[in-house]
Write a protein that holds these residues in place. Structure first.
Motif, short mmCIF file in Angstrom:
data_model
loop_
_atom_site.label_atom_id
_atom_site.label_comp_id
_atom_site.label_asym_id
_atom_site.label_seq_id
_atom_site.Cartn_x
_atom_site.Cartn_y
_atom_site.Cartn_z
N PRO A 3 1.66 -4.36 2.38
CA PRO A 3 1.08 -3.17 1.75
C PRO A 3 1.57 -3.04 0.32
O PRO A 3 2.73 -3.31 0.03
N PRO A 7 4.70 4.44 0.11
CA PRO A 7 4.31 5.83 0.36
C PRO A 7 5.39 6.83 -0.05
O PRO A 7 5.10 7.99 -0.25
N GLU A 17 -0.55 8.96 4.18
CA GLU A 17 -1.33 8.48 5.32
C GLU A 17 -2.74 8.10 4.89
O GLU A 17 -3.28 7.07 5.31
N LEU A 20 -2.74 4.73 3.17
CA LEU A 20 -2.62 3.62 4.12
C LEU A 20 -3.94 3.34 4.81
O LEU A 20 -4.33 2.17 4.98
N ARG A 21 -4.64 4.42 5.20
CA ARG A 21 -5.94 4.25 5.85
C ARG A 21 -6.94 3.60 4.90
O ARG A 21 -7.71 2.71 5.27
N GLN A 23 -6.29 1.68 2.30
CA GLN A 23 -5.92 0.29 2.04
C GLN A 23 -6.16 -0.60 3.26
O GLN A 23 -6.27 -1.82 3.14
N ALA A 24 -6.23 0.03 4.44
CA ALA A 24 -6.53 -0.72 5.65
C ALA A 24 -8.03 -0.87 5.86
O ALA A 24 -8.48 -1.47 6.84
#
Lengths: 219, 81
Positions: A3, A7, A17, A20-21, A23-24
């Protein structure tokens, strides 16, 4: 995959959060972001370009830049600051390319008084120097937000449009979009005092321009 | 603390933003408060500033056009593919 963002640098857990979502590759997260932020992005873009087509282009270009930059986003600023900063740079580049003609108000200067000097007694007045000679006439009661009429809305927008760019940016972010002073200072690179000064000039100018429409006896 | 109002109105109207932002030093804030209780003109002016702020906040939201929105989402999908 490693990653790219840490964060821990972001403003809050919700944003961490979300990042992260995104980037996913979570499409729902991205769609939600687009739907939540496109309106204020467009509002800010319109405070820069005034031409709706250019403003929409700027917002689209911003989202594309966000897509491209997402993997490398380090979280050194908040997601919101990053996205809106991209928007401002995009808008300013568009303005340069289109060679926008500056509005007259930019050329004439914004004036440095909240209220014209002639509405006050002079400094040499024997009893009340600097006090009102023509105090403001009362405004008629203004409808609640839900009832803000189209006509008054148009007057307000017209008043905002006459402001010089920096004043408009601060006013739109603070008073229209409800950003905090700290958020605006971060985005625009202003000290709190400078931000307050721009806000003061902007609010004063809008108040003055709305006065004829809101003064009690003309409604 | 003196209750004498020594704050001229043309100075107060330049202090409204700092006042509303809570950025005035306590003694200056007090001077403004005292003046406002004694001066209907300045009280009306401040009320108009507050109304202006409220009206700005009441503007209806903007809306990105459906095609523009779809173009952005489409670009997302093609990147994820």
């Amino acid at each position: 995959m490693i990653p790219a963002a840490d964060p821990g640098n972001l403003v809050d857990d919700a944003e961490a959060e979300l990042l992260l979502r995104l980037q996913a590759g979570d499409e729902a997260a991205f769609t939600d972001l687009v739907d939540r932020w496109s309106a204020p992005l467009l509002r800010v873009a319109l405070s820069c370009t005034r031409a709706r087509a250019l403003a929409e282009e700027a917002v689209q270009d911003t989202w594309l830049a966000v897509l491209q930059g997402l993997d490398g986003f380090q979280g050194r600023s908040s997601l919101k600051t990053w996205v809106f900063r991209i928007l401002l740079y995009t808008c300013r580049a568009k303005i340069e390319r289109e060679r926008r003609v500056p509005p007259l108000s930019d050329l004439l200067g914004s004036g440095d008084r909240a209220v014209p000097a002639e509405q006050f007694l002079s400094a040499s007045h024997p009893h009340w120097p600097g006090h009102w000679s023509s105090p403001p006439r009362a405004w008629a009661p203004v409808p609640d937000a839900a009832a803000l009429g189209a006509e008054l809305g148009r007057h307000i927008l017209a008043a905002v449009e006459t402001l010089p760019e920096r004043h408009r940016e601060v006013l739109v972010l603070r008073d229209v979009e409800g950003w905090t002073s700290q958020e605006v200072c971060l985005l625009l690179g202003l000290t709190p005092a400078n931000q307050r000064l721009l806000l003061h000039r902007a609010r004063s100018a809008v108040r003055t321009r709305l006065e004829p429409y809101l003064t009690a006896e003309t409604r | 603390m003196s209750e004498v109002d020594d704050l001229p109105c043309n100075a107060l109207v330049e202090m409204t933003t700092d006042y509303l932002e809570d950025a005035l030093p306590p003694d200056e804030r007090s001077r403004v408060d005292v003046h406002l209780t004694q001066c209907p003109g300045c009280a009306e002016h401040l009320s108009q500033v507050r109304t202006t702020i409220r009206l700005l906040g009441a503007l209806p939201g903007e809306r990105l056009s459906a095609p523009a929105r779809e173009a952005v989402l489409q670009r997302w999908r093609s990147r994820q593919a």
